[in-house]
Design an enzyme around this catalytic site. Structure first.
Site, PDB file in Angstrom:
ATOM      1  CB  CYS A  90      -2.350   6.651   2.516  1.00 20.88           C
ATOM      2  SG  CYS A  90      -3.837   5.783   3.221  1.00 20.88           S
TER       3      CYS A  90
ATOM      4  CD  GLU B 108      -3.001  -1.009   0.738  1.00 22.79           C
ATOM      5  OE1 GLU B 108      -3.428   0.261   0.238  1.00 22.79           O
ATOM      6  OE2 GLU B 108      -3.748  -2.129   0.522  1.00 22.79           O
TER       7      GLU B 108
END
Ligand code: NAP
Length: 689
Positions: free
Chosen positions: A294, A255
């Site tokens: 994020c 990720e």
């Protein structure tokens, strides 16, 4: 000065040497030091496999789910102590709520997933496959917990959520974890793990913690392990290509940073509710957690004729953001996680400035409340503008991991889609529009490049969880630049920690192996009606073949009148030329009702408490008047139910479970005319221990 502790091989232990200095992000004071020097990671991984894995894989999904729930309740009772520490990472109470209670929410959510899983240490995956003409050979898929350990290497922005959202999943799957949070905020993760270990809710070896450098950790991974990484694309690439990971084909879920975007639909104009929703969402995504998310919005695409209106609307909103000491209630945006992180944001911003200009905020100065701007890692929100987004690569390539976003113009939905894809893969994109056609065009065509798409309008804005919130029941992750990984997503996430194996054999053998009756397997017909048995007494495969019942035209007429279903196929006077049928046909729902009339036992009370519903039902052949039907009724699957905590609920004090039954309806020629799975609630003799 305090040294952070690591929890390895069943002990709290500190590393050698001084280690890395950790700072309070707000005051700049030293918090402590983190070192992992001299620690034996090889032994820690072996300990997880031997102790933690062995203990967890013996538990059923139901037991693991209940364990997660107990852990969630326990951590919730300790939350204030985590909030107090979290301020020192620069997070406001709201930011910390996402991190702490959002993380605990993941535990609750995964705990509830147990209801979709069997009371077993393994699960079946998907549907059975018939592989033989004579129904004696079949296939299925089974999921068993991997025998390794989940190694989670996390980013610094969510020290609690980052750990809990991941371990909730591997623990439910039956796999232990070693968590390595980013060092800079690991003091908060350490506080949470201290509580988890002290609670003794998890079996020994189920969770270990590394505060500090990962050292040679990845050199000791094995093929049954799973590594997840959350962080920058650069580190991710380095770790993903670690020779031991490549050599042993260790699953690696990446990720990484991503250039998420929001699109203002062309239909939206000032004065519409969607206009305000858009401005609010952008502001929120820029300032929550000081933009260190994020999923934060980095690129804002606006129809070219509305650029000026948008930035004029955004500026005063950003100006309202009170920056400063996150513990002060008036403050809306705290600091970045540290001064190093602020330097990194400035470096990235300077790259962005090659093709964009600042229209709000400043790189060099920030006004703060109740704090010293020089001591803390504060930064102002910075809005950039770029008026030639197709000619500039920077806004689509460079992530400044702070409250920084770039506004850019587009012409037509095709351009918005093309621009969204220039980020080369993102975790999340939003579109704000009231026009379903625009929404559909965007979603269908942009989806290939985004892990999640939020369509925001007036109807859902109030309840919307927002652009930036990954949810435990939805997948989180994105293609390309975002890492190509996928996590969470309810049961989808759990499968990452389970080995899926195809199994083949006779239906009786697959039934015995899987504890689920497979069609065409042998049944036990020992005489006692299965409805007379308590939950514990029922065995998978207990079976009943019923008497026959003649279906007459009068029955069908009566059912049509009773139900009100006078569909032409059920009416005897219909001209059946050009239809699918030869003559009046029985309602499928009449057949399943008649089936119940055949398999239900008596008027006396028995351990079956109620009919719970139907899972699947298919009608496979028309039944005409004059046909006799009979039923094969087989106990297919059993799941014990937990007692309801609310004693006022009727039946809360009755111990019980759900039993699924396979109902096969046959005609005179022994051909199946219908098949379904019905559910009943069945009383237990004894309470669950
Ligand atoms: P980072 O520098 O890449 O570090 C991430 C993690 O990797 C940290 O735990 C770090 O530990 C560890 N690490 C670094 N080098 C390593 C090595 N050689 N071996 C093993 N571990 C190593 O990222 P960050 O600065 O913490 O986080 C910010 C970035 O993460 C941003 O770019 C953001 O977009 C991204 N992010 C992505 C997601 C997502 O879900 N996609 C979520 C959050 C953040 P140390 O701290 O000890 O160096």
């Amino acid at each position: 000065m305090r040294k952070l502790e690591n929890y390895l091989s069943g002990q709290w232990i500190t590393g050698d040497g001084e280690g890395q200095e950790l700072f309070d992000a707000v005051t700049g004071d030293t918090i402590g030091f983190a070192s992992t020097r001299g620690l034996d990671f090889k032994a820690a991984l072996a300990y997880a496999r031997k102790k933690g894995n062995a203990a967890l894989r013996k538990m059923t999904f139901q037991e693991r789910g209940r364990m997660l729930r107990a852990l969630a309740i326990h951590l919730l009772s300790k939350k204030e102590q985590f909030y107090a520490i979290s301020y020192r990472t620069g997070a406001t109470r709201m930011d910390s709520w996402i991190d702490i209670e959002g993380g605990i929410g993941n535990l609750f959510s995964n705990a509830s997933l147990r209801r979709k899983l069997p009371d077993e240490i393994f699960a079946l995956d998907g549907d059975p496959v018939n592989l033989g003409k004579n129904n004696s050979f079949m296939g299925h898929h089974i999921l068993v917990p991997k025998e390794g350990v989940a190694i989670h290497i996390n980013a610094y922005n969510f020290p609690v959520w980052g750990m809990l959202e991941k371990i909730a999943v591997n623990l439910l799957a039956g796999v232990p974890a070693v968590v390595k949070p980013a060092t800079v905020t690991s003091f908060l993760t350490e506080a949470v793990v201290k509580e988890i270990i002290a609670s003794k809710i998890l079996p020994e070896g189920a969770l270990q913690l590394i505060c500090g450098s990962a050292g040679d950790l990845l050199s000791h991974v094995e093929s049954q392990d799973v590594v997840t990484f959350t962080g920058s694309a650069g580190t991710g690439l380095k770790l993903k290509s670690h020779p031991v990971i490549l050599q042993h084909n260790v699953p690696f879920n990446l990720e990484a940073d991503s250039l998420n975007c929001i699109v203002l639909g062309e239909d939206v104009a000032p004065g519409m509710p969607e206009w305000d929703i858009f401005i609010k969402e952008v502001k929120k995504e820029m300032t929550v957690k000081a933009g260190q998310k994020c999923t934060a919005i980095r690129r804002i695409f606006v129809p070219e004729n509305k650029m000026e209106d948008v930035w004029k609307g955004l500026k005063p909103e950003l100006a309202k953001t009170v920056i400063g000491n996150p513990a002060n209630e008036k403050v809306r945006m705290g600091s970045l996680a540290g001064k190093e992180q602020r330097e990194e944001v400035k470096t990235q911003l300077n790259k962005l400035l090659a093709t964009s200009q600042i229209i709000y905020g400043s790189l060099d100065s920030v006004e703060v409340m109740d704090a010293d701007a020089k001591k803390g890692a504060f930064i102002s929100p910075i809005l950039l503008m770029n008026d030639s987004p197709f000619a500039s690569s920077e806004p689509h390539d460079v992530e400044a991991f702070g409250p920084v976003s770039t506004i850019m113009p587009y012409k037509g939905v095709d351009e918005a889609i093309a621009l969204s894809k220039l980020g080369k893969g993102s975790l999340c994109s939003s579109i704000v529009t009231a026009d379903a056609k625009i929404a559909r065009e965007y979603v269908i065509n942009a989806a290939t490049y985004h892990g999640r798409i939020l369509i925001l309008n007036q109807e859902c804005a109030k309840e919307s969880t927002g652009h930036g919130s990954p949810l435990p029941m939805l997948v989180h992750g994105g293609p390309g630049r975002a890492g190509g990984g996928e996590e969470m997503g309810g049961l989808r996430g759990i499968r990452h920690y389970l080995q899926r194996t195809a199994i083949q054999g006779s239906p009786s053998m697959i039934s015995a192996v899987s504890s689920v009756y497979q069609q065409h397997a042998r049944g036990n017909r020992e005489g006692i009606h299965p409805f007379k048995k308590y939950f514990e007494e029922l065995e998978i495969g207990d079976q009943l073949i019923t008497e026959k019942r003649l279906i007459s035209s009068k029955d069908i007429d009566a059912f049509a009148d009773l139900s009100g279903d006078h569909f032409y196929a059920h009416i005897k006077d219909t001209d059946f030329n050009g239809t699918m049928f030869e003559q009046q046909v029985a309602h499928g729902y009449f057949l399943i009702s008649a089936a119940a009339g055949l398999f239900v036992d008596s008027y006396d009370k028995n351990p079956v408490l109620l009919n719970y519903g139907i899972d699947e039902l298919r009608f496979t052949k028309p039944v005409y008047p004059g046909t006799s039907i009979y039923i094969r009724f087989t106990c297919k699957e059993k799941t014990a139910q937990e007692m309801k905590e609310d004693a006022t609920v009727r039946g809360a004090d009755i111990p019980k479970g759900i039993v699924k039954w396979l109902v096969e309806i046959f005609d005179d020629t022994d051909e199946a005319v219908g098949v379904g799975t019905i559910l009943t609630m069945v009383q237990m003799k004894n309470k669950l221990s």
